[in-house]
Design an enzyme around this catalytic site. Structure first.
Site, PDB file in Angstrom:
ATOM      1  N   GLU A   1      78.287  76.326  70.627  1.00 51.37           N
ATOM      2  CA  GLU A   1      77.001  76.648  70.805  1.00 51.37           C
ATOM      3  C   GLU A   1      76.371  75.426  70.789  1.00 51.37           C
ATOM      4  OE1 GLU A   1      78.698  78.652  68.695  1.00 51.37           O
ATOM      5  OE2 GLU A   1      78.511  80.461  69.634  1.00 51.37           O
TER       6      GLU A   1
ATOM      7  N   HIS B   1      74.143  90.048  63.779  1.00 54.77           N
ATOM      8  CA  HIS B   1      74.026  90.273  65.195  1.00 54.77           C
ATOM      9  C   HIS B   1      72.760  91.101  65.690  1.00 54.77           C
ATOM     10  CE1 HIS B   1      78.211  89.270  64.885  1.00 54.77           C
ATOM     11  NE2 HIS B   1      78.392  88.947  66.264  1.00 54.77           N
TER      12      HIS B   1
END
Lengths: 324, 322
Positions: free
Chosen positions: A60, A129
């Site tokens: 990321e 999430h």
């Protein structure tokens, strides 16, 4: 007008901008053959090839760094972080690098970077999430923050984000990718900092963004049966914020309910409440009411998950309280 | 590889001296509080920036670090605008907004010093993508330190640069200390260059006090990159002559160790000596060169001191628009 899904609107926006400007490219995890975790990029690899649809390893920080490096050397990357929860892995690149690079180099390096990501609860994907983390980015000078609710808005705003010379954190919501809405065939863009009144009303202003716009609209519909007229105010972009339109709405209705899916502590909603309370105190007939998520990691169990985020009933209750 | 010309060698010496004298001046200015905040002198490491930047073109990119003045100067930065930035003046590279740790310039292909150790490494991947997409043979050189090589982004970035075959040359300046942490105590392998094996790219060790040696290995890596053969990792062994910053006495280091490097591995002393021995330059010519450089450094101080402060009004206007 034709109706298309929110994710189709994203795909159209990206395609139109890629066709318009050869400097636009996409980078992120599983955006190749897979077409993105929510299939917003379906088919784009075949259309544009691996040089413009760059499928990356799980890195990321370097996805964002790649965006920054390409942006400051003349490209217009759209870098995707699959879940907003994963931005934690890229926070130095977003906050210390991207957000500041243009300013701290005295405008030497411009960084036209879009960071596309999505958040929100409702799919039983638990605490890592499901978060609503927009306040992190809202807090940092140098980042624009966009949170579109409808297919129409997501398309027009994403096109503007790609054309913007600054860093834009573009936050979608996982529960609305399949929502259909009217989107014109012809090209259009939506300027940042221009709110949209999703429903006009006169008794109370409901400030809501992203998925909460729909809950606010449902609440407004129910309240109409009871003779209460709600104005649903969708800012569309949190930074820049259309404060002028918000104050105008509040001066008309004299009451404000601020809705956010994020937990209340340190939230955008708290900031909006503070701003309106101090800037339009004389117009308010009741204290601003915040409807927010609970201060909890999002639980897996669906009963608990649903209990941790706001619903129509919470908004109805808050509206009645400010009108009491 | 073609032999270095006399002119190139003289240019190497000139740039090494320029960096050394500039840095010595900044330390003086720091000690009298004309430069504030943080200052990380490049004294002792000059030959790396000089050798590496000589191996690339003006249109190529560099990504720098918190100890970045040498990289900027070697890439061709103007001393006046650098000193002005260190004094926070409106005429500085960043208009006084960045200071020592954020000097950048599009025209020089200088994509920024960085206040975050390792922060520039992921950005180099983006510069690499840009060079590759543009397909004009441009490359990027990413400078970083032994300390940064322990950060996760080093692994992410080298892996990505390798799988996408990006034209990026990673130049690790192993000066043996990350503030006080010795690289012997913080790095699991003896040589950082060995880490290249994990990404299946060349890993080369070079003496960072020798500008010609650095020039040669970087030139080879640049050739590979321009041919589309991907990134390389170069570990330049060097030594930070002073502390982490001018107020750091560096008493965590062994005195004899520091004395050894200052005596044996000073690029200024060694390179002067070599060029004199090779009869590339005479002592008189060196003296003239030194004088010119000292004048240029003094002029940069004068320029910086006479430059205006950034406008407060303009600043507030900008803040309102962010």
């Amino acid at each position: 007008m034709r109706e298309i899904e929110y994710r189709e609107a994203i795909r159209e926006a990206v395609m139109e901008e890629m066709n318009r400007d050869p400097k636009v490219f996409l980078i992120g995890e599983d955006i190749g053959k897979y077409g993105g975790a929510f299939r917003a990029y379906k088919g784009l690899l075949d259309m544009y090839g691996p040089e413009r649809v760059i499928n990356t390893p799980i890195s990321e920080a370097t996805i964002i760094g790649s965006g920054i490096g390409a942006a400051v050397t003349g490209y217009r990357p759209v870098a995707e972080i699959m879940f907003i929860d994963f931005t934690g892995l890229a926070m130095d690149q977003i906050v210390n690098q991207a957000a500041k690079i243009r300013y701290m180099t005295g405008d030497n390096l411009r960084c036209p970077l879009v960071i596309r990501t999505q958040g929100g609860a409702g799919r039983g994907v638990a605490a890592q999430h499901s978060q609503s983390l927009e306040a992190w980015f809202y807090h940092v000078p140098g980042l624009k923050v966009v949170m579109p609710s409808t297919a129409y808005d997501v398309k027009g705003l994403l096109k503007t984000a790609i054309r913007d010379d600054n860093v834009v954190v573009f936050i979608e919501h996982k529960m609305i990718y399949l929502n259909k809405g009217p989107v014109p065939e012809e090209e259009y863009i939506i300027d940042f900092g221009v709110a949209d009144i999703k429903r006009e009303g006169k008794d109370v202003t409901i400030f809501a963004y992203s998925n909460m716009v729909f809950k606010a609209l449902e609440a407004a519909k129910d309240l109409e049966q009871e003779g209460i007229s709600c104005e649903v105010f969708d800012p569309r972009t949190l930074v820049p914020l259309d404060m002028e339109a918000l104050l105008k709405s509040v001066k008309k209705t004299n009451r404000l309910v601020v809705v956010t899916e994020a937990c209340e502590r340190g939230s955008v909603a708290s900031d909006i409440s503070a701003k309106v309370s101090s800037q339009a105190f004389d117009s308010l007939d009741a204290p601003v009411k915040i409807v927010a998520g609970l201060n909890t990691p999002i639980p897996y169990n669906s009963i608990l998950e649903q209990a941790s985020i706001p619903h129509k009933a919470d908004i109805v209750k808050a509206v009645k309280e400010v009108l009491a | 590889m073609a032999e270095l010309t006399k002119g190139q060698k003289i240019q190497f010496l000139r740039t090494i001296l320029k960096i050394r004298r500039f840095e010595e001046k900044t330390i003086q200015m720091y000690q009298i509080a004309k430069i504030w905040g943080y200052l990380h002198p490049y004294v002792g490491e000059e030959a790396i920036a000089v050798g590496a930047c000589a191996a690339i073109n003006k249109s190529d990119y560099i990504i720098s670090t918190h100890r970045g003045h040498g990289h900027s100067i070697a890439k061709g930065a103007d001393l006046n605008r650098m000193m002005a930035e260190l004094l926070g003046k409106a005429t500085g590279y960043c208009k006084g907004r960045g200071g020592s740790m954020h000097i950048a310039d599009t025209e020089l292909g200088m994509l920024g010093a960085n206040g975050i150790v390792g922060g520039g490494i992921p950005i180099s991947v983006g510069a690499g993508f840009s060079c590759k997409m543009e397909a004009k043979g441009r490359v990027a050189v990413c400078f970083f330190s032994d300390g940064a090589s322990n950060n996760g982004v080093f692994h992410e970035a080298l892996n990505m640069a390798a799988i996408f075959n990006l034209p990026v040359i990673y130049v690790c300046e192993n000066n043996m200390y990350a503030i006080s942490m010795s690289s012997c105590d913080s790095i699991a392998c003896k040589d950082i260059a060995k880490r290249a094996a994990a990404y299946d790219i060349p890993g080369v060790i070079v003496d960072g006090s020798d500008p010609e040696a650095v020039y040669r290995v970087v030139t080879e890596a640049v050739e590979l990159a321009r041919q589309g053969k991907g990134p390389s990792l170069i570990e330049a062994k060097t030594y930070r002559f002073g502390g982490h910053h001018p107020n750091d006495p560096a008493d965590y280091r062994d005195k004899q160790e520091a004395e050894f490097y200052k005596r044996e591995k000073d690029p200024v002393i060694n390179y002067k000596k070599r060029l004199l021995e090779e009869k590339v330059i005479s002592q008189t010519e060196i003296d003239t060169m030194e004088k010119e450089i000292i004048t240029a450094v003094e002029d940069s101080v004068k320029f910086a001191e006479e430059s205006p402060e950034p406008s407060l009004e303009k600043f507030l206007e900008e803040v309102r628009s962010i």
